[in-house]
Scaffold this motif. Structure first.
Motif, mmCIF file in Angstrom:
data_model
loop_
_atom_site.group_PDB
_atom_site.id
_atom_site.type_symbol
_atom_site.label_atom_id
_atom_site.label_comp_id
_atom_site.label_asym_id
_atom_site.label_seq_id
_atom_site.Cartn_x
_atom_site.Cartn_y
_atom_site.Cartn_z
ATOM 1 N N ALA A 1 1.034 -1.141 -0.026
ATOM 2 C CA ALA A 1 -0.016 0.048 -0.092
ATOM 3 C C ALA A 1 0.750 1.282 0.153
ATOM 4 C CB ALA A 1 -0.927 0.012 1.403
ATOM 5 N N ALA A 2 1.994 1.262 0.407
ATOM 6 C CA ALA A 2 3.147 2.256 0.596
ATOM 7 C C ALA A 2 4.000 2.438 -0.505
ATOM 8 C CB ALA A 2 3.497 2.113 1.891
ATOM 9 N N VAL A 3 3.931 1.506 -1.476
ATOM 10 C CA VAL A 3 5.063 1.711 -2.554
ATOM 11 C C VAL A 3 5.153 2.674 -3.262
ATOM 12 C CG1 VAL A 3 5.712 0.587 -4.912
ATOM 13 C CG2 VAL A 3 4.992 -0.722 -2.789
ATOM 14 N N PHE A 4 3.924 3.549 -3.556
ATOM 15 C CA PHE A 4 3.882 4.809 -4.379
ATOM 16 C C PHE A 4 4.043 6.042 -3.224
ATOM 17 C CE2 PHE A 4 1.938 1.634 -7.371
ATOM 18 C CZ PHE A 4 2.633 1.802 -8.093
ATOM 19 N N ASN A 5 4.255 6.106 -2.022
ATOM 20 C CA ASN A 5 4.162 7.112 -1.216
ATOM 21 C C ASN A 5 5.834 7.715 -1.223
ATOM 22 O OD1 ASN A 5 1.793 6.510 -0.559
ATOM 23 N ND2 ASN A 5 2.487 5.618 1.623
ATOM 24 N N PRO A 6 6.046 9.100 -1.115
ATOM 25 C CA PRO A 6 7.062 9.557 -1.198
ATOM 26 C C PRO A 6 8.127 9.462 0.104
ATOM 27 C CG PRO A 6 5.765 11.242 -0.600
ATOM 28 C CD PRO A 6 4.947 10.016 -1.205
ATOM 29 N N PHE A 7 9.198 9.197 -0.332
ATOM 30 C CA PHE A 7 10.180 8.567 0.737
ATOM 31 C C PHE A 7 10.183 7.418 1.247
ATOM 32 C CE2 PHE A 7 10.051 13.131 0.742
ATOM 33 C CZ PHE A 7 11.252 13.672 0.675
ATOM 34 N N TYR A 8 9.191 6.517 0.866
ATOM 35 C CA TYR A 8 9.133 5.007 1.048
ATOM 36 C C TYR A 8 10.266 4.270 0.375
ATOM 37 C CZ TYR A 8 7.626 0.278 1.237
ATOM 38 O OH TYR A 8 7.692 -1.031 1.558
ATOM 39 N N THR A 9 10.900 3.668 1.193
ATOM 40 C CA THR A 9 12.022 2.739 0.501
ATOM 41 C C THR A 9 12.218 1.464 1.272
ATOM 42 O OG1 THR A 9 14.275 2.493 -0.324
ATOM 43 C CG2 THR A 9 13.912 4.087 1.493
ATOM 44 N N ARG A 10 12.544 0.241 0.753
ATOM 45 C CA ARG A 10 12.974 -0.794 1.471
ATOM 46 C C ARG A 10 14.752 -1.099 1.058
ATOM 47 N NH1 ARG A 10 10.932 -4.755 -1.382
ATOM 48 N NH2 ARG A 10 11.416 -6.417 0.453
ATOM 49 N N ALA A 11 15.133 -0.131 0.608
ATOM 50 C CA ALA A 11 16.373 -0.227 -0.145
ATOM 51 C C ALA A 11 17.421 -0.553 1.229
ATOM 52 C CB ALA A 11 17.158 1.249 -0.845
ATOM 53 N N GLU B 1 16.398 7.002 -1.925
ATOM 54 C CA GLU B 1 15.588 8.081 -1.120
ATOM 55 C C GLU B 1 13.896 7.979 -0.972
ATOM 56 O OE1 GLU B 1 17.797 9.018 -3.515
ATOM 57 O OE2 GLU B 1 19.432 9.311 -2.472
ATOM 58 N N GLY B 2 13.640 6.756 -1.792
ATOM 59 C CA GLY B 2 12.285 6.708 -1.878
ATOM 60 C C GLY B 2 11.493 7.377 -2.967
ATOM 61 N N MET B 3 11.915 8.044 -3.769
ATOM 62 C CA MET B 3 11.516 8.876 -4.594
ATOM 63 C C MET B 3 11.044 8.191 -5.753
ATOM 64 S SD MET B 3 10.865 11.748 -2.809
ATOM 65 C CE MET B 3 10.344 12.782 -4.283
ATOM 66 N N GLY B 4 11.809 7.389 -6.386
ATOM 67 C CA GLY B 4 11.728 6.626 -7.941
ATOM 68 C C GLY B 4 10.072 6.417 -8.144
ATOM 69 N N LEU B 5 9.502 5.595 -7.463
ATOM 70 C CA LEU B 5 7.976 4.948 -7.763
ATOM 71 C C LEU B 5 7.262 6.203 -7.525
ATOM 72 C CD1 LEU B 5 8.047 1.529 -6.240
ATOM 73 C CD2 LEU B 5 8.675 2.237 -8.676
ATOM 74 N N TYR B 6 7.284 6.955 -6.751
ATOM 75 C CA TYR B 6 6.747 8.123 -6.318
ATOM 76 C C TYR B 6 6.432 8.930 -7.591
ATOM 77 C CZ TYR B 6 4.871 12.690 -5.099
ATOM 78 O OH TYR B 6 3.951 13.694 -4.842
ATOM 79 N N MET B 7 7.633 9.412 -8.165
ATOM 80 C CA MET B 7 7.914 10.093 -9.321
ATOM 81 C C MET B 7 7.272 9.474 -10.682
ATOM 82 S SD MET B 7 11.535 11.856 -9.087
ATOM 83 C CE MET B 7 12.201 12.844 -7.668
ATOM 84 N N ALA B 8 7.384 8.186 -10.764
ATOM 85 C CA ALA B 8 6.987 7.399 -11.825
ATOM 86 C C ALA B 8 5.456 7.338 -11.687
ATOM 87 C CB ALA B 8 7.591 5.949 -11.828
ATOM 88 N N LYS B 9 4.725 7.263 -10.824
ATOM 89 C CA LYS B 9 3.292 7.165 -10.624
ATOM 90 C C LYS B 9 2.920 8.767 -10.998
ATOM 91 C CE LYS B 9 -0.691 5.979 -8.024
ATOM 92 N NZ LYS B 9 -1.425 6.833 -8.544
#
Length: 451
Positions: A395-405, A413-421
């Motif tokens: 549920a949090a994959v597309f949230n800004p600054f969310y990352t499991r890296a 930084e958890g910005m990639g998927l947020y920007m993609a969406k």
């Protein structure tokens, strides 16, 4: 003055001006008709006078009486004179010199003469007879026509005032009916505010100016909403993400200064503070990227691009710059010249971010892209061979600054998927994901084909 009042006033002025022009035309046409008709009657009087007085010796008494009873009904203020060659009045028993010799000579020269003298109309003819050459002049006041014209003028004034009032009332009613959607629009606009940025006014299927205003207002509200979201997101993310490292740096510095320590302890403190500072730098970089991306989304323009050319470019860059394998296959029936409406730069950023995650979480194993078309929709399936996404985190994959890296020893930084969406949403598309049965994750990007 309100718009409906101005519309009503202008419409009334135009309508009444046209009505006034029509009434004036009718009045003056009728007046000229009556005037011409009375001139004809006076001309008949002169001809009858010539027949009665100059040729009476050539017709019987019965015929003379018949002509008198038929034609010689006296007109209002009628004056008739017969002048001989010496310009003397004769025959009719009234020898008063009613017209000047100049007028009589003018009739003799022209043969016929018509003119208006005040309210009187005058007709003269030059008549040759076996008794000599004569000039006959007749004059009368057409009081009956003047009375009819006065009545007609009063009727026209009454009709003009009545129709003007009716047109004014009807135009106000029509203007109010026409502007009713605008009044509704104004009432709806008052509901918009800083706390209600998602509000949109109602649009209809009409192609009038009011509907165009509503569309423009809704477009403006969309841009303002994006700007407010950008502001709120930036402030919220900055306050949330920067507070923790700043607090740690302050606590570490205060703890280090609380008592004397050896050089090694100070080095550890400085190293810890440097690590937190680096985290702050990454966070600030992410926030700036987020703000820049949102602004790009607001101002970007969409153009037709070829999907296969863009994917080939992405494949080449990953191979040349990172030496990573990106495999691209097409559905058998797909047209490799498929075009979509997009911003090439932003779409490449979105796809690169998804591909980057796929390589990162699969330890740089090969990533596979499948392109297929279903009912005028292009689907880009990006499949990796990683561990997939846990159900609790989906549920949090597309949230800004969310990352499991960091959990897997990677940087991010958890910005990639947020920007993609954000980009795919701008392109009126959709991005979804699901875990593959044999491990890994499949991200699917849906975009509309260009017809």
């Amino acid at each position: 003055m309100k718009i409906k009042d101005r519309i009503a006033l202008y419409f009334t002025l135009i309508s009444t001006s046209m009505l006034f022009a029509v009434l004036c035309t009718v009045y003056f046409t009728f007046m000229k008709f009556l005037e011409a008709d009375f001139f004809e009657r006076l001309t008949d009087r002169t001809m009858v006078t010539a027949k009665l007085y100059l040729e009476a010796d050539e017709i019987s008494r019965d015929a003379l009486n018949t002509v008198r009873h038929k034609y010689l009904q006296k007109l209002n203020s009628e004056v008739i004179r017969v002048y001989d060659k010496k310009n003397r009045a004769t025959f009719i028993g009234d020898t008063a010199q009613y017209w000047t010799p100049a007028t009589i000579d003018q009739v003799r020269r022209k043969g016929r003469l018509k003119y208006t003298d005040g309210q009187r109309q005058v007709v003269g003819i030059y008549y040759k007879d076996n008794q000599g050459d004569f000039v006959i002049l007749a004059s009368a006041n057409d009081q009956g026509s003047h009375n009819r014209l006065d009545k007609l003028l009063k009727i026209m004034i009454f009709i003009f005032i009545l129709i003007s009032l009716v047109v004014l009332l009807l135009s106000r009613w029509i203007a109010q009916k026409m502007l009713k959607p605008l009044q509704k629009f104004m009432l709806e606009v008052k509901q918009a505010g800083a706390q209600n940025m998602e509000f949109r006014v109602e649009e209809n299927n009409n192609k009038d100016e009011i509907n165009l205003i509503a569309q423009s207002f809704n477009h403006l509200m969309e841009e303002l909403e994006q700007a407010f979201i950008l502001q709120k997101t930036f402030v919220a993310n900055a306050s949330h993400e920067l507070r923790t490292p700043v607090t740690r740096i302050m606590m570490t510095a205060e703890l280090a200064l609380s008592k004397e320590r050896d050089q090694l302890a100070y080095q550890k403190v400085i190293a810890s503070m440097l690590e937190d500072a680096e985290k702050m730098e990454h966070t600030i970089t992410g926030l700036v990227a987020l703000a820049k991306m949102d602004l790009d989304l607001i101002n970007s323009k969409l153009v037709p691009i070829k999907l296969d050319d863009l994917l080939a470019k992405i494949q080449t860059e990953w191979k040349v710059q990172k030496d990573l394998d990106l495999n691209i296959t097409y559905q058998k029936s797909i047209d490799t010249n498929t075009e979509i409406m997009a911003n090439a730069v932003l779409l490449q950023i979105a796809l690169d971010n998804i591909i980057s995650n796929a390589f990162k979480f699969s330890n740089n194993q090969a990533v596979h892209i499948l392109i297929e078309t279903i009912k005028n929709q292009s689907f880009i399936h990006i499949t990796d061979h990683g561990s997939g996404i846990p159900a609790d985190d989906q549920a949090a994959v597309f949230n800004p600054f969310y990352t499991r890296a960091k959990e897997q020893g990677h940087h991010g930084e958890g910005m990639g998927l947020y920007m993609a969406k954000k980009i795919i949403d701008l392109l009126k598309g959709e991005i979804t994901f699901n875990n593959a049965e044999k491990g890994g994750c499949i991200f699917t990007v849906r975009l509309a084909k260009l017809y």
